[in-house]
Design an enzyme around this catalytic site. Structure first.
Site, PDB file in Angstrom:
ATOM      1  N   ASP A 168       0.812  -1.229   0.000  1.00  0.00           N
ATOM      2  CA  ASP A 168       0.000   0.000   0.000  1.00  0.00           C
ATOM      3  C   ASP A 168       0.843   1.275   0.000  1.00  0.00           C
ATOM      4  O   ASP A 168       0.661   2.160   0.829  1.00  0.00           O
ATOM      5  CB  ASP A 168      -0.938   0.017   1.216  1.00  0.00           C
ATOM      6  N   GLU A 211     -11.437   0.967  -3.281  1.00  0.00           N
ATOM      7  CA  GLU A 211     -10.596   1.415  -2.157  1.00  0.00           C
ATOM      8  C   GLU A 211      -9.454   2.274  -2.670  1.00  0.00           C
ATOM      9  O   GLU A 211      -9.374   2.605  -3.848  1.00  0.00           O
ATOM     10  CB  GLU A 211     -10.042   0.190  -1.405  1.00  0.00           C
TER      11      GLU A 211
END
Length: 496
Positions: free
Chosen positions: A14, A174
């Protein structure tokens, strides 16, 4: 020049990036590990040096007894008016928060919480205003990418949370990030889940509040149709402009074990992919929307050489940067010196979602040789190849019934067994050795001038496809048992 992916290897998922003057700063998720949110810097986008963590105090993050792959999710790093901000989610407590610092090499603030649902938060600054985004439901119960304006001093919401984009129809929308480029607002997100169907999608609008029009050729970046290709699960990207006006995307992906071995155990890693804006205002990414193991580019000077550290020891690593603990450590059980570790065990084992005496370093490549001298007083100590509390392989010395033994233990879900044990001949110490390939770990020990093979185990049982979750293998040194005490010396981790 030609550079190779990933640019940051091992369990660093991420990624988010920002640039201040000529330096890039990048953060990654850390889940249940502490310190939280690894922080890197770079001058050229391909060579990254870890400079610290954003969450270094127990007061900043609640990690007590969180399950593996809980804790700290998907951070974003941004810079505004001389100050750095990092926003993230504690997925276990379902709280979004941010911390800040005026010194990127120093400590970060206490957390400031934002009352908005979802995960993967983002901060966007414009004209003295701060906008906060995440995925989830807005104040009107509408799913999507959710946005509100906040008071950056307090985290207080100034406007209601409203859904501004609902994506392209892929599951698990997301990782939102907002940018203003050439007077247009670009909203980049991820869809498909952080697995083999992962992808980067985006939309564009004339206002930060929308409406947003989806890129006609979404997904802009994905390897989902690259069956058998080394790099999979490409997604969760953050755009950055370099000093020469070129655009790039830092994003996650993983390397599967082999062409026909759809497993990954090193974790989700950091990849760099070129981005190009067209005359129509839309951008494309990668090689026809695919991330490659190698990219040839004239955007990076040929004088830049991509570095790849091959050897890690106690002496050439930093306890506060390269190493990590499981959840919040009990510091009194650790003595960390320049060339030696002394660990005091407790009755908390590696099989518990707790804080055993454990200090680890990420496995960064498939082929590696690990060795360490272990001197045990009592209890059990050794090296663990650790995915989570239910999936780990242990090579250790154990004091059992007045005898010191070498043991190889396999923990795969509900199957937990000692595969082999060998009595040490009049000794309480040995050199423990683990060798790894794409498909298998091999466990050995050197004692009394001879090398002993204890056994092997397949890497795939420590993969996310078997174990589940979002982490990767950590090479850990541990001690277990009441009054357990062990010294670790001559640690050597070398990639082959």
């Amino acid at each position: 020049m030609r550079y190779s992916n990933p640019v940051i290897k091992g369990f660093y998922p991420d990624p988010s990036v920002c640039k201040v003057e000529d330096t890039y700063y990048l953060v990654c998720s850390s889940m249940q590990y502490f310190p939280g949110v690894p922080l890197f810097e770079s001058k050229d986008l391909i060579n990254w040096k870890q400079i610290g963590h954003c969450l270094t105090r127990a007061s900043q993050i609640q990690l007590d007894q969180v399950n593996s792959s809980g804790g700290v999710f998907a951070p974003t790093i941004r810079h505004d008016n001389g100050r750095f901000y990092m926003t993230t989610t504690n997925d276990t407590t379902r709280q979004n928060f941010y911390v800040w610092t005026d010194d990127i090499y120093g400590e970060w603030s206490e957390p400031i919480f934002v009352d908005q649902q979802g995960i993967d938060p983002d901060l966007y600054f414009e004209n003295g205003k701060t906008f906060f985004m995440s995925n989830g439901k807005d104040d009107f119960n509408i799913d999507g990418i959710v946005q509100c304006e906040i008071d950056i001093r307090t985290g207080r919401k100034i406007t209601p949370s409203r859904t501004i984009w609902t994506g392209t129809g892929g599951r698990f929308l997301e990782a939102p990030h907002m940018y203003k480029i050439n007077n247009k607002y670009y909203l980049v997100a991820a869809e498909g889940g952080t697995e083999f169907g992962h992808m980067v999608t985006y939309a564009c609008g004339d206002s930060i509040h929308g409406p947003f029009k989806s890129y006609p050729h979404n997904p802009v970046l994905t390897n989902r149709n690259m069956g058998g290709y080394h790099i999979q699960a490409v997604g969760h990207g953050d755009l950055i402009e370099d000093n020469n006006g070129h655009w790039w995307m830092l994003h996650l992906g993983f390397r599967q074990s082999g062409q026909w071995l759809p497993y990954h155990h090193l974790g989700r890693e950091v990849f760099l992919t070129p981005v190009t804006f067209g005359d129509d205002g839309w951008f494309t990414a990668g090689d026809n929307g695919v991330t490659r193991t190698f990219f040839e580019t004239d955007r990076i000077p040929t004088a830049v050489v991509q570095q790849d550290k091959q050897r890690y020891t106690f002496e050439n690593t930093n306890w506060d940067k390269d190493w990590c603990f499981l959840r919040l450590p009990h510091k009194q059980n650790y003595s960390l010196e320049q060339n030696q570790i002394t660990l005091k065990g407790t009755e908390i084992s590696l099989d518990q979602a707790d804080s055993p005496t454990f200090i680890g370093i990420r496995q960064k490549d498939f082929n590696v040789s690990i060795s360490c001298n272990v001197n045990l007083t009592i209890g059990e100590s050794g090296i663990t190849i650790y995915m989570d509390e239910h999936h780990h392989y242990d090579l250790a010395i154990r004091y059992d019934g007045g005898v010191y033994k070498l043991i190889e233990r396999i923990n795969i879900g509900d199957v937990k067994t000692i595969m082999n044990e060998i009595a040490l001949e009049g000794s309480n110490h040995a050199t423990l050795i683990i060798r790894s390939s794409n498909e298998r770990y091999t466990f050995l020990a050197h004692t009394n001038d001879k090398e002993i093979l204890l056994g092997t185990a397949q890497t795939k049982y420590l993969s996310s496809e078997v174990a589940g979750g979002f982490t990767g293998v950590i090479i850990g040194l541990y001690a277990y048992g009441k009054d357990s005490l062990a010294e670790f010396t001559k640690f050597n981790l070398e990639y082959l």
